[in-house]
Design an enzyme around this catalytic site. Structure first.
Site, short mmCIF file in Angstrom:
data_model
loop_
_atom_site.label_atom_id
_atom_site.label_comp_id
_atom_site.label_asym_id
_atom_site.label_seq_id
_atom_site.Cartn_x
_atom_site.Cartn_y
_atom_site.Cartn_z
CE1 TYR A 57 -3.89 2.27 0.75
CE2 TYR A 57 -2.36 3.32 2.27
CZ TYR A 57 -3.55 3.33 1.56
OH TYR A 57 -4.38 4.41 1.68
CB VAL A 59 5.39 0.54 -2.75
CG1 VAL A 59 5.92 0.65 -4.18
CG2 VAL A 59 6.53 0.16 -1.80
CE LYS A 61 -2.76 4.50 -1.78
NZ LYS A 61 -3.54 4.58 -3.00
CB VAL A 94 -13.04 6.11 4.65
CG1 VAL A 94 -14.50 6.24 4.28
CG2 VAL A 94 -12.33 7.45 4.48
CB THR A 96 -14.76 1.74 2.58
OG1 THR A 96 -13.38 1.44 2.81
CG2 THR A 96 -14.98 3.23 2.48
#
Length: 139
Positions: A57, A59, A61, A94, A96
């Site tokens: 995640y 990397v 970003k 969030v 989700t």
């Protein structure tokens, strides 16, 4: 954990190139991703080279942030009236399916910074930045 920092890249030469706008290129970013994916495929991933928390995640970003900086530079060089301003933001943790519904804010709250950015006046010249909670966050 979602504020991604280039300082978490252990390979100093790559980190320096990603932080230097004069060195930043699609090729550099693509090579970083290819190198990471190849190490994952081969089982040779070194956590001394890459961010240690949420590595895949993080990397991804890093790549989004680098592309944001690169594209903002290219698109802002256009003549007046044709400039495009581009920024990226973190919506936060969030509620989700991605977070298993364990986030601490609603989707509407997570969208707030993105909507705020979309309506910033062009005169402010905000371009190539990373935001969270309506604040600029250092890469």
């Amino acid at each position: 954990f979602y504020f991604i920092c280039y300082q978490r890249i252990g390979e100093i030469s790559l980190r320096d190139q990603l932080l230097n706008d004069d060195c930043l290129s699609e090729q550099l970013i693509d090579e970083m991703i290819k190198k990471f994916l190849e190490q994952v495929r081969q089982g040779t991933l070194s956590f001394n080279q890459w961010p240690q928390m949420y590595t895949d995640y993080s990397v991804s970003k890093l790549a989004v942030n680098a592309y944001t900086r690169l594209m903002s530079r290219r698109l802002s060089d256009r003549p007046e009236g044709q400039k495009v301003y581009i920024n990226c933001f973190c919506p936060g943790w969030v509620k989700t399916a991605m977070t298993g519904w364990e986030g601490n804010i609603s989707a509407e709250e997570g969208a707030d910074t993105g909507v705020w950015l979309a309506f910033l006046p062009f005169e402010l010249g905000t371009n190539g930045k990373f935001f969270a909670e309506r604040r600029e966050i250092s890469f």
